[in-house]
Design a protein around this motif. Structure first.
Motif, mmCIF file in Angstrom:
data_model
loop_
_atom_site.group_PDB
_atom_site.id
_atom_site.type_symbol
_atom_site.label_atom_id
_atom_site.label_comp_id
_atom_site.label_asym_id
_atom_site.label_seq_id
_atom_site.Cartn_x
_atom_site.Cartn_y
_atom_site.Cartn_z
ATOM 1 N N PRO A 9 0.719 -1.100 -0.019
ATOM 2 C CA PRO A 9 -0.051 0.153 -0.086
ATOM 3 C C PRO A 9 1.038 1.471 0.071
ATOM 4 N N SER A 10 0.461 2.183 -0.827
ATOM 5 C CA SER A 10 1.210 3.438 -0.712
ATOM 6 C C SER A 10 0.355 4.517 0.098
ATOM 7 N N ILE A 11 1.323 5.005 1.317
ATOM 8 C CA ILE A 11 0.681 5.945 2.093
ATOM 9 C C ILE A 11 0.178 7.275 1.634
ATOM 10 N N VAL A 37 8.565 9.493 -1.284
ATOM 11 C CA VAL A 37 9.267 10.788 -0.945
ATOM 12 C C VAL A 37 9.608 11.553 -2.123
ATOM 13 N N MET A 38 9.066 12.751 -2.080
ATOM 14 C CA MET A 38 9.244 13.654 -3.469
ATOM 15 C C MET A 38 9.717 14.805 -3.144
ATOM 16 N N ASP A 39 10.738 15.559 -3.954
ATOM 17 C CA ASP A 39 11.552 16.976 -3.331
ATOM 18 C C ASP A 39 11.070 17.927 -4.249
ATOM 19 N N CYS A 66 10.976 2.609 0.287
ATOM 20 C CA CYS A 66 10.948 4.234 0.249
ATOM 21 C C CYS A 66 11.254 4.410 -1.261
ATOM 22 N N HIS A 67 10.264 4.950 -1.804
ATOM 23 C CA HIS A 67 10.499 5.245 -3.336
ATOM 24 C C HIS A 67 10.721 6.719 -3.456
ATOM 25 N N LEU A 68 12.420 6.856 -3.648
ATOM 26 C CA LEU A 68 12.545 8.262 -3.832
ATOM 27 C C LEU A 68 12.607 9.031 -5.094
ATOM 28 N N LEU A 137 8.932 -0.463 -12.376
ATOM 29 C CA LEU A 137 8.199 0.165 -13.479
ATOM 30 C C LEU A 137 7.025 1.066 -13.152
ATOM 31 N N MET A 138 7.458 2.278 -13.397
ATOM 32 C CA MET A 138 6.222 3.346 -13.159
ATOM 33 C C MET A 138 5.226 3.208 -14.205
ATOM 34 N N SER A 139 3.996 3.015 -13.838
ATOM 35 C CA SER A 139 2.604 2.895 -14.611
ATOM 36 C C SER A 139 1.702 4.074 -14.753
ATOM 37 N N HIS A 141 2.711 8.720 -14.583
ATOM 38 C CA HIS A 141 4.020 9.578 -14.313
ATOM 39 C C HIS A 141 4.095 10.091 -12.802
ATOM 40 N N PRO A 142 5.381 9.959 -12.311
ATOM 41 C CA PRO A 142 5.610 10.189 -10.898
ATOM 42 C C PRO A 142 5.078 11.386 -10.414
ATOM 43 N N GLY A 143 4.523 11.375 -9.236
ATOM 44 C CA GLY A 143 4.343 12.784 -8.454
ATOM 45 C C GLY A 143 3.162 12.952 -7.897
ATOM 46 N N PHE A 144 2.167 12.191 -8.332
ATOM 47 C CA PHE A 144 0.783 12.238 -7.924
ATOM 48 C C PHE A 144 0.222 10.722 -7.935
ATOM 49 N N GLY A 145 -0.675 10.463 -6.849
ATOM 50 C CA GLY A 145 -1.761 9.517 -6.930
ATOM 51 C C GLY A 145 -3.034 9.428 -7.687
ATOM 52 N N GLY A 146 -3.749 8.677 -7.873
ATOM 53 C CA GLY A 146 -4.782 8.539 -8.397
ATOM 54 C C GLY A 146 -5.058 8.577 -9.931
ATOM 55 N N GLN A 147 -3.760 8.347 -10.516
ATOM 56 C CA GLN A 147 -3.829 8.431 -12.209
ATOM 57 C C GLN A 147 -4.285 7.002 -12.596
ATOM 58 N N SER A 148 -4.335 7.125 -13.868
ATOM 59 C CA SER A 148 -4.680 5.653 -14.545
ATOM 60 C C SER A 148 -3.529 5.111 -14.849
ATOM 61 N N VAL A 175 5.490 -2.928 -9.805
ATOM 62 C CA VAL A 175 4.810 -1.939 -10.619
ATOM 63 C C VAL A 175 4.071 -0.965 -9.992
ATOM 64 N N ASP A 176 4.298 0.184 -9.987
ATOM 65 C CA ASP A 176 3.837 1.471 -9.296
ATOM 66 C C ASP A 176 2.834 2.367 -10.068
ATOM 67 N N GLY A 177 1.657 2.481 -9.653
ATOM 68 C CA GLY A 177 0.503 3.620 -10.210
ATOM 69 C C GLY A 177 -0.471 3.097 -10.764
ATOM 70 N N GLY A 178 -1.698 3.423 -10.512
ATOM 71 C CA GLY A 178 -2.908 3.225 -11.099
ATOM 72 C C GLY A 178 -3.376 1.561 -10.797
ATOM 73 N N ILE A 179 -2.774 1.021 -9.749
ATOM 74 C CA ILE A 179 -3.090 -0.411 -9.610
ATOM 75 C C ILE A 179 -4.382 -0.693 -8.877
ATOM 76 N N THR A 180 -5.309 -1.486 -9.556
ATOM 77 C CA THR A 180 -6.563 -1.822 -9.163
ATOM 78 C C THR A 180 -6.406 -3.401 -9.189
ATOM 79 N N ALA A 197 -0.389 -0.090 -4.406
ATOM 80 C CA ALA A 197 -1.649 0.468 -4.719
ATOM 81 C C ALA A 197 -1.955 1.431 -3.711
ATOM 82 N N GLY A 198 -2.035 2.781 -3.838
ATOM 83 C CA GLY A 198 -2.376 3.892 -3.037
ATOM 84 C C GLY A 198 -3.830 4.142 -2.793
ATOM 85 N N SER A 199 -4.593 4.823 -4.000
ATOM 86 C CA SER A 199 -5.920 5.249 -3.892
ATOM 87 C C SER A 199 -7.054 3.752 -3.619
#
Ligand code: DX5
Ligand code: ZN
Length: 234
Positions: A9-11, A37-39, A66-68, A137-139, A141-148, A175-180, A197-199
């Motif tokens: 789970p992505s917090i 973690v984002m800069d 920790c995904h930096l 593998l980013m699925s 674009h990094p920076g935001f949750g809730g994308q497809s 795999v990271d992003g948009g996972i359902t 999976a975050g959202s």
């Protein structure tokens, strides 16, 4: 070889006003905890950092992944290890030659992984796979949750699976992003074995039911948290 799915789970999608409670609720049902973690520079957003990781450490036994999303992530490896990180993943876009950073992570007692953004070819990390415990593998674009989920990631997962298996490595493929449950099933079929999976989890009315659905979609087998690299090392 593809291992039983690990659910991470992505917090980023948790309720930060009750982060400890959100983590405690899912903890018995999941495998890793994914911490973004984002800069505000490598990605156009800022999330959380070392003090939050240190606060969570005494209340969770999960593997802290920790995904930096940072340009100078390796400057912080020692502090992250002290705060309780288990695994750090850095972006090949920020580290075209990550050899020194990988060495630094190992010296800090951390597991190490490389992350590839959607437009970045897998070839960029091929020379460095042997340094990695995890390929990410980013699925989205990094920076935001809730994308497809970006469907073309599936080809990249297949290529990563071939790469790892052809070299006889045990590297995890995350795999990271948009996972359902739906996209997890496709990513599992393509060869992924760690699912961030975050959202889907934290914005669910029933996060535990969603974790079960994700696991069922991704091969249906429980992973053994007491074996191999999934155990916390301290
Ligand atoms: C994006 C992060 C992801 C994100 C996933 O920058 O790296 O880990 O939290 O969130 P969902 O599951 O909502 O796409
Ligand atoms: Zn992430």
């Amino acid at each position: 070889m593809q291992k039983p799915a690990r659910i991470a789970p992505s917090i980023l999608a948790a309720d930060f006003s009750q982060l400890g409670a959100d983590v405690a609720r899912v903890e018995p049902h999941v495998d890793w905890l994914h911490i973004d973690v984002m800069d505000g520079h490598f990605v156009p957003n800022i999330s959380l950092g070392i003090p939050v990781i240190a606060s969570l450490r005494p209340v969770s036994d999960l593997r802290f992944d920790c995904h930096l999303m940072m340009h100078n992530a390796d400057n912080y490896f020692d502090a992250l290890a002290t705060a309780g990180a288990d695994l750090v993943t850095i972006h090949v876009e920020a580290y075209p030659d990550p050899t020194a950073a990988a060495k630094k992570a190992v010296e800090a007692g951390l597991d190490f992984g490389l992350v590839v953004n959607p437009p970045t070819p897998l070839e960029s990390i091929e020379p460095f796979v042997d340094l990695c415990d995890v390929l990410v593998l980013m699925s989205v674009h990094p920076g935001f949750g809730g994308q497809s989920f970006i469907e073309s990631t599936l080809d990249k997962i297949r290529d990563a699976r071939k790469l790892v298996d052809s070299r006889g490595l045990t590297t995890d493929i995350q795999v990271d992003g948009g996972i359902t449950p739906t996209t997890a099933a496709s990513a599992w079929d393509a060869g992924a074995d760690v699912f961030v999976a975050g959202s889907a989890i934290f914005r669910s009315e029933d996060p535990i039911a969603t974790v079960r659905e994700l696991r069922a979609a991704a091969g249906g087998r429980e992973s053994d948290r007491n074996e191999g690299t999934d155990t916390r090392r301290r």
